[in-house]
Scaffold this motif. Structure first.
Motif, PDB file in Angstrom:
ATOM      1  N   MET A 264      14.067  -2.864   2.523  1.00  0.00           N
ATOM      2  CA  MET A 264      14.526  -3.747   1.392  1.00  0.00           C
ATOM      3  C   MET A 264      15.579  -3.666   1.061  1.00  0.00           C
ATOM      4  N   ARG A 265      16.168  -2.124   0.847  1.00  0.00           N
ATOM      5  CA  ARG A 265      17.521  -1.890   0.377  1.00  0.00           C
ATOM      6  C   ARG A 265      18.582  -2.566   1.196  1.00  0.00           C
ATOM      7  N   ASP A 266      18.463  -2.488   2.532  1.00  0.00           N
ATOM      8  CA  ASP A 266      19.518  -2.972   3.207  1.00  0.00           C
ATOM      9  C   ASP A 266      19.769  -4.532   2.948  1.00  0.00           C
ATOM     10  N   ILE A 267      18.850  -5.285   2.373  1.00  0.00           N
ATOM     11  CA  ILE A 267      19.113  -6.505   1.858  1.00  0.00           C
ATOM     12  C   ILE A 267      20.159  -6.717   0.749  1.00  0.00           C
ATOM     13  N   TYR A 268      19.730  -6.070  -0.435  1.00  0.00           N
ATOM     14  CA  TYR A 268      20.531  -6.068  -1.561  1.00  0.00           C
ATOM     15  C   TYR A 268      21.750  -5.077  -1.648  1.00  0.00           C
ATOM     16  N   ALA A 269      21.760  -4.142  -0.803  1.00  0.00           N
ATOM     17  CA  ALA A 269      23.023  -3.040  -0.532  1.00  0.00           C
ATOM     18  C   ALA A 269      23.850  -3.437   0.170  1.00  0.00           C
TER      19      ALA A 269
ATOM     20  N   TRP B 270       7.829  -6.761   8.547  1.00  0.00           N
ATOM     21  CA  TRP B 270       6.896  -6.844   7.490  1.00  0.00           C
ATOM     22  C   TRP B 270       6.254  -8.096   7.182  1.00  0.00           C
ATOM     23  N   GLY B 271       6.631  -9.119   7.742  1.00  0.00           N
ATOM     24  CA  GLY B 271       6.268 -10.320   7.255  1.00  0.00           C
ATOM     25  C   GLY B 271       4.871 -10.813   7.705  1.00  0.00           C
ATOM     26  N   SER B 272       4.122 -10.236   8.901  1.00  0.00           N
ATOM     27  CA  SER B 272       2.956 -10.390   9.023  1.00  0.00           C
ATOM     28  C   SER B 272       2.058  -9.577   7.785  1.00  0.00           C
TER      29      SER B 272
ATOM     30  N   VAL C  75       0.541  -1.139  -0.087  1.00  0.00           N
ATOM     31  CA  VAL C  75       0.160  -0.114  -0.076  1.00  0.00           C
ATOM     32  C   VAL C  75       0.822   1.472  -0.051  1.00  0.00           C
ATOM     33  N   TRP C  76       0.223   2.381  -0.566  1.00  0.00           N
ATOM     34  CA  TRP C  76       1.028   3.300  -0.775  1.00  0.00           C
ATOM     35  C   TRP C  76       1.705   4.007   0.554  1.00  0.00           C
ATOM     36  N   LYS C  77       0.955   4.038   1.549  1.00  0.00           N
ATOM     37  CA  LYS C  77       1.515   4.826   2.883  1.00  0.00           C
ATOM     38  C   LYS C  77       2.846   3.802   3.393  1.00  0.00           C
ATOM     39  N   ASP C  78       3.032   2.672   2.877  1.00  0.00           N
ATOM     40  CA  ASP C  78       4.037   1.791   3.354  1.00  0.00           C
ATOM     41  C   ASP C  78       5.277   1.690   2.387  1.00  0.00           C
ATOM     42  N   LYS C  79       4.949   2.132   1.142  1.00  0.00           N
ATOM     43  CA  LYS C  79       6.036   1.998   0.397  1.00  0.00           C
ATOM     44  C   LYS C  79       7.263   2.491   0.584  1.00  0.00           C
ATOM     45  N   LYS C  80       7.328   3.825   1.042  1.00  0.00           N
ATOM     46  CA  LYS C  80       8.810   4.264   1.400  1.00  0.00           C
ATOM     47  C   LYS C  80       9.587   3.583   2.382  1.00  0.00           C
ATOM     48  N   ALA C  81       8.762   3.185   3.460  1.00  0.00           N
ATOM     49  CA  ALA C  81       9.694   2.679   4.646  1.00  0.00           C
ATOM     50  C   ALA C  81       9.950   1.132   4.122  1.00  0.00           C
ATOM     51  N   PHE C  82       8.927   0.353   3.363  1.00  0.00           N
ATOM     52  CA  PHE C  82       9.176  -0.817   2.818  1.00  0.00           C
ATOM     53  C   PHE C  82      10.463  -0.961   2.000  1.00  0.00           C
ATOM     54  N   THR C  83      10.582  -0.079   0.908  1.00  0.00           N
ATOM     55  CA  THR C  83      11.599  -0.193  -0.024  1.00  0.00           C
ATOM     56  C   THR C  83      12.871   0.387   0.930  1.00  0.00           C
ATOM     57  N   GLN C  84      13.096   1.179   1.629  1.00  0.00           N
ATOM     58  CA  GLN C  84      14.114   1.451   2.344  1.00  0.00           C
ATOM     59  C   GLN C  84      14.868   0.250   3.226  1.00  0.00           C
TER      60      GLN C  84
END
Length: 301
Positions: A178-183, A201-203, A167-176
């Motif tokens: 997630m970046r910790d994984i591939y970066a 975020w798993g639940s 959802v839009w309100k979660d997208k910024k925090a979610f992508t940030q």
């Protein structure tokens, strides 16, 4: 006929329909050519395609990026989707090369098998690294033909797929997060980041974490290499950018009348785009040294 008009017609064919070319020739050169004549002139491109598609390839590709691009093509009085399969290789001299294009129906691992077999028949003996999207069965297909290849799933595709239903309100925090994984600097650090990501975020977005876990081995292949190689093998952006430029050249053609028509247009677009591939990839000296060190028994200069 005006001198050089055949070359003009072929160049126009990259982005115009035959009827558009007919009008253009009439307006600019003040004489008429039938659509049949124009089609006959552009059909000579087919001979170039056959020669290009069957040319010998180098025995070793350092990296091969693979992706498909979909076009609408008329078949049996219907307009259906067909896929142009494109493979781009990184040669031992640091230059990129389009290895070929193949026309099939919906993208599938089974068709990619025929693409890889064609490349092998034309001389490719080894692919050190492949970069692909997360098509079901793709990794197994590559290893069936080139068993020593390191198969990297595109991280950018994984990010997009993971974000698709956030959802839009979660997208910024979610992508940030997630970046910790591939970066991360190492695979171990990436695993720790994935655990933290799942805890937060798993639940709510369990499907995203499940996808990362299921594809973890292929998503993290790039951690096996130095940073200079990682920057060019963790994603298929190179070939996606190429596909975008093909779209630019073919945008005026909403659909193609035949398979030959779409192949001609894509070939001409590729020919134009790759004219600019005049330099080795960035930091080539460093990258080559790294490849020679890691794959010393598989590369002969």
């Amino acid at each position: 006929m005006v001198e050089g008009i055949e070359e003009v017609i072929v160049s126009l064919y990259e982005g115009m329909t035959v009827s558009d070319i007919e009008e253009q020739i009439k307006d600019v050169y003040k004489f008429e050519l039938s659509t049949a004549t124009i089609s006959r002139i552009t059909s000579r491109v087919a001979e170039d395609i056959v020669a290009w598609q069957n040319r010998p390839l180098e025995p070793v590709c350092l990296i091969v990026w693979m992706d498909g691009i979909v076009f609408k093509v008329r078949e049996n009085s219907k307009v259906i989707n067909k896929t142009i399969y494109i493979a781009v290789g990184l040669r031992k001299d640091g230059y990129k090369e389009v290895l070929g294009m193949w026309l099939g129906k919906n993208e599938s691992a089974a068709y990619w098998m025929s693409v890889l077999m064609d490349m092998k028949a034309r001389g490719v003996e080894d692919i050190l690294i492949t970069a692909t999207d997360n098509l079901n069965g793709f990794t197994q297909t590559i290893r069936a033909v080139f068993p020593q290849s390191s198969t990297q799933i595109c991280v950018v595709h994984q990010i997009r797929n993971s974000c698709r239903y956030v959802v839009w309100k979660d997208k910024k925090a979610f992508t940030q997060d997630m970046r910790d994984i591939y970066a991360a600097h190492t695979r171990q650090a990436a695993e720790a980041a994935l655990e933290s990501f799942e805890a937060k975020w798993g639940s709510k977005y369990g499907y995203a974490i499940k996808s990362w876990k299921e594809n973890w081995e292929e998503l993290t292949v790039f951690f096996d290499f130095p940073i200079e190689i990682r920057q060019i093998n963790y994603t298929t952006n190179l070939i996606e950018n190429l596909n975008g430029k093909i779209r630019k050249y073919t945008k005026n053609k909403l659909s193609f009348t035949t398979d030959d028509a779409v192949l001609k247009s894509v070939y001409l677009a590729l020919r134009e785009v790759t004219k600019k591939w005049t330099m080795p990839i960035r930091n080539w000296g460093v990258v080559l040294h790294q490849f020679l060190t890691i794959f010393e028994n598989r590369i002969k200069l």
